[in-house]
Design an enzyme around this catalytic site. Structure first.
Site, mmCIF file in Angstrom:
data_model
loop_
_atom_site.group_PDB
_atom_site.id
_atom_site.type_symbol
_atom_site.label_atom_id
_atom_site.label_comp_id
_atom_site.label_asym_id
_atom_site.label_seq_id
_atom_site.Cartn_x
_atom_site.Cartn_y
_atom_site.Cartn_z
ATOM 1 N N ASP A 153 4.482 -0.554 -2.450
ATOM 2 C CA ASP A 153 3.958 -0.570 -3.805
ATOM 3 C C ASP A 153 4.852 0.353 -4.625
ATOM 4 O OD1 ASP A 153 1.998 -1.053 -5.885
ATOM 5 O OD2 ASP A 153 1.482 1.053 -5.619
ATOM 6 N N THR B 237 4.590 1.940 -7.721
ATOM 7 C CA THR B 237 4.028 3.149 -8.299
ATOM 8 C C THR B 237 3.500 4.073 -7.203
ATOM 9 O OG1 THR B 237 3.374 1.861 -10.231
ATOM 10 C CG2 THR B 237 2.395 4.044 -9.986
ATOM 11 N N ASP C 279 -0.903 3.648 -2.669
ATOM 12 C CA ASP C 279 -1.776 4.775 -2.958
ATOM 13 C C ASP C 279 -2.918 4.410 -3.884
ATOM 14 O OD1 ASP C 279 -0.386 4.372 -5.268
ATOM 15 O OD2 ASP C 279 0.169 6.472 -5.592
#
Length: 835
Positions: free
Chosen positions: A336, A338, A591
């Protein structure tokens, strides 16, 4: 809708637009919380006295959350094993019928078991200490204030606040809801988030995907719906491990071989041969004990445990031990963007008004939007930092006023990764009503809009662009809320690249691990960021809205492209499944709450320590230092474990094979078993036990290979057959050479010499490629055996004395021939099946 704002002390208080549900100064009667409606405690929560009363009644969330086995479980698992039972019985027998030298194998097992317990206890301490650091801290209201507490401190009736990414830790009833959407898929299998309103139930194990609110705990501890699920998610578990399952398979086959062989050996030595009873018992036990690869399970556990300790020093929490092994087998890593390739924060580089919008007014809207969300995501936080509430100057034009200076929030829509936008409605200073959406331009604008070309140019520079659009007044959370919107401004954000991300991507490329960047952002923008970090194939981008839904076609698209944008949470899950359908071992990092489903389904889930509570709960590995650069260390640790255990397993199973074959040959030829237990204890210690311990813990960067059992047995079977054949040949030749008293001891010594030299050659092959310490290790083992042969008291202790010169040199010659056969067979297997 319900709104919460932050007061000057940083504590959450009811926002101005929310109707007061209870007077903050009202006195609460000390009654059971279940006797009150959900709204009775939502503003102030329980008092300290009420909490103490519930703790005294045992109404506390006392589910034990552990990251490892208890000390009792560790001792039980290491002591009470099938093979320890067999060896223990044989050990007791030997203590009664033979000298202490023939009982040494029992003391070795005790030492091995002790080492296993100590190492796993060390790993437990590391895991437990890291688990405390990474433990989620729910926010509860007590005495009118919001405070973070440990999960096990929650009591019945506590008011627990919720925000995006928070996990519901106990069962309860919703007391407040700000567009609260809860994902219950991990419990019910239902993929769509559920919109929760006051009075609705929430179940432990679910998590918030959008909005916020609070709920009153109605069931705590073991009564909660998912109490056992929550416990299992955070404790010592054994997920699928090819090493562990492979060793279990090997031990099962060993048991099958050992039982009939041992029975035949017992009959042969005790019935057929008319020898001294105690000597026959000793030689029978000497034939049975080496069949058991007793140290193999120990060394596997020790290797895993030491891996946990090593990674723990790097602030890496391994919630499931075999995850170390699993990541080493991964051939596709899904990242991911970000929080993984970029740091969590962002900075506004530019705000471009559109359609003649007034710049000062745009700043005013952004400032008000920032004030409308008590739990802003990273993008909105960047806006808050640039346009703080109450700031009349700064980047805005003179005369700007924040929301708290006159703009009242009448409605709010928190950001959702499924919608790709957030929003709010206001009553402005002059009484005018306005409603706004802030989010992905290619979602809010129709295809072909000329503004998209301008945005595309910004995306190609790796910038993130949000569109501020005015929408007609109405329900912001309606499916058609964006219809008829008027583009007002572009908010251009620059993401902070992680300084260690480029080096980590380079490492995975060198290890032939494919990297896929999966993000909810614009695909071109994500591709530009990945390109800056040197990701191979970053130019191959795909908008997930154009992703085929057929699993096979999706798998093809996944293999052909490296960067994917505008991916929904459900698509992330489908992408992982598509890759797995092609035989890939997939790791997923993330996250955010939108990563939870994919993390759960991936072979290995990796979460950042700063990530949401839900992601940390489902991930097997948590990087507490939030450093993506820790992943290569985990991969290296896994490769060390797999590669080294494969090496030492070959040593142990070679011994098992030659022991079984020697016993069969003895039964068939009706001769005395050539060895006493002391001989095989000495051989096992020098050619397997000591060297295996060092080899199992040595650095090893070999890429993990599949089919553990086949790979080990390909080498162990021919090695064991050659060793048994050479040893028994020496024994038969010695039986013809020696005669008279002491002949059996001389025959045993010659056979022991051949078996030692042959086993040493197996060790020498396994120790390759040579380094100075590996050469020293092999040489030290050889020197140890030589000392036994030349020191008189050691000769007597181990009953080893070479008689004459003819037979000892014959034994050496047979061992040399066996070594040549070993070299040939290993190279043949390597060429035919690959190393």
């Amino acid at each position: 809708m319900t709104q919460r704002a932050l007061d000057s002390s940083g504590e959450q208080t009811p926002g101005p637009s929310r109707p007061a549900m209870i007077d903050a100064g009202a006195e609460l009667d000390p009654v059971h919380p279940m006797d009150l409606p959900p709204s009775a405690h939502d503003a102030t929560g329980l008092t300290t006295a009420e909490v103490a009363e519930r703790v005294a009644r045992g109404e506390v969330n006392d589910v034990p959350v552990r990251s490892s086995r208890s000390v009792t479980e560790i001792v039980r698992a290491n002591v009470f094993t099938r093979f320890n039972l067999i060896i223990g019985v044989l050990w007791v027998i030997m203590l009664f019928v033979a000298p202490i030298q023939d009982s040494l194998f029992g003391f070795v097992i005790v030492a091995n078991t002790g080492i296993g317990i100590i190492q796993e206890w060390r790993a437990k301490k590391t895991l437990d200490s890291l688990a405390v650091i990474g433990e989620a801290k729910p926010t509860v209201r007590r005495d009118g204030k919001a405070a973070e507490i440990s999960t096990h401190e929650i009591v019945l009736g506590d008011v627990v606040e919720l925000g995006p990414g928070d996990k519901v830790v106990v069962d309860g009833t919703v007391a407040e809801a700000d567009s609260l959407e809860v994902d219950e898929s991990l419990l019910t299998g239902e993929a769509d988030p559920v919109l929760k309103r006051p009075g609705d139930p929430v179940m432990s194990g679910s998590f918030v995907v959008a909005g916020g609110g609070a709920f009153t705990a109605t069931k705590v501890g073991r009564e909660a719906y998912a109490a056992q699920l929550a416990e299992e998610a955070s404790r010592f578990t054994l997920v699928h491990s090819e090493l562990r399952s492979g060793i279990s398979t090997i031990l099962k086959y060993v048991t099958w071989m050992m039982v009939p062989t041992a029975i035949g050996l017992i009959i042969s030595q005790l019935v057929v041969k008319d020898n001294n009873f105690k000597d026959s018992v000793a030689r029978t036990v000497g034939g049975i004990v080496p069949m058991i690869p007793e140290g193999l399970v120990l060394l596997t556990s020790v290797a895993f445990a030491i891996g946990v300790v090593r990674l723990g020093r790097k602030q890496c929490l391994v919630q499931e031990l075999p995850a170390i092994e699993g990541l080493a087998r991964v051939d596709v890593v899904c990242l991911d963007k970000t929080g993984t390739l970029t740091e969590g924060g962002m900075d506004i580089t530019e705000v471009r008004p559109l359609n003649g919008s007034d710049e000062a007014y745009v700043h005013q809207v952004l400032r008000s939007l920032g004030s409308s969300d008590p739990r802003p995501n990273a993008s909105l936080q960047a806006i808050i930092d640039a346009y703080p509430a109450g700031d009349k100057g700064g980047e805005g034009a003179e005369g700007d006023q924040g929301a708290e200076d006159g703009w009242a929030v009448t409605d709010a829509l928190p950001f959702s990764s499924a919608r790709k936008y957030s929003g709010a409605a206001f009553t402005e200073t002059d009484g005018t009503s306005s409603a706004w959406l802030l989010g992905a331009p290619d979602v809010l604008l129709p295809e072909g809009d000329p503004t998209l070309d301008e945005i595309e140019h910004l995306n190609q520079q790796g910038l993130r662009v949000l569109l501020l659009a005015r929408v007609p007044s109405g329900e912001l959370d309606a499916p058609d809320a964006a219809e008829g919107d008027v583009p007002t401004a572009l908010v251009v954000l620059e993401q902070r690249l992680r300084p260690d991300a480029a080096e980590t991507l380079k490492y995975f490329a060198q290890q032939n691990v494919a990297t896929k960047v999966i993000s909810g952002d614009n695909a071109v923008s994500v591709g530009a960021v990945a390109g800056k970090l040197g990701l191979a194939g970053a130019e191959n981008t795909l908008d997930a809205r154009k992703m085929p839904t057929d699993p096979d076609d999706m798998a093809t698209a996944m293999e052909q492209n490296a960067v994917f944008g505008r991916v929904t949470p459900q698509q992330k899950r489908d992408m992982v499944a598509a890759l797995q359908s092609r035989g890939h071992t997939v790791a997923m990092t993330g996250d955010g709450v939108n990563d939870v489903l994919a993390l759960k389904d991936a072979d290995i889930g990796v979460s950042m320590g700063s990530g949401s509570e839900a992601t940390r709960a489902v991930a097997q590995i948590v990087l507490l230092n939030n450093s993506f650069a820790t992943l290569p260390s985990v991969v290296a640790e896994g490769r060390r474990v797999i590669g080294n255990i494969t090496r030492v397993a070959t040593l142990f199973l070679t011994k098992t094979v030659y022991s079984v074959l020697l016993a069969i040959l003895v039964v068939c030829t009706q001769v005395e078993y050539p060895f006493l237990p002391r001989h095989l204890t000495l051989l096992s210690t020098l050619t397997i036990g000591v060297p295996a311990f060092f080899l199992a813990l040595a650095p090893n960067k070999e890429r993990a290979q599949p089919h553990f059992v086949r790979r080990v047995m390909r080498y162990a079977i021919p090695s064991g057959v050659i060793a048994a054949t050479a040893t028994f040949t020496t024994y038969l030749v010695a039986r013809h050479h020696y005669a008279g008293p002491g002949a059996l001891e001389a025959e045993t010594s010659a056979a022991t010499l051949t078996l030692f030299l042959t086993s040493m050659w197996v060790l020498a092959i396994i120790a390759r490629p040579y380094t100075w310490w590996r050469i020293a290790l092999v040489a030290a083992m050889g020197l140890g055996f030589l000392i036994v042969l030349v020191v008189p008291w050691l000769q007597d202790f181990f009953a080893l004395k070479l008689v004459g010169t003819t037979m000892p040199w014959t034994a050496v010659g047979i061992a040399v021939a066996a070594a040549a056969l070993l070299e040939f067979s290993w190279r043949l297997v390597g060429r035919r099946f690959g190393a």
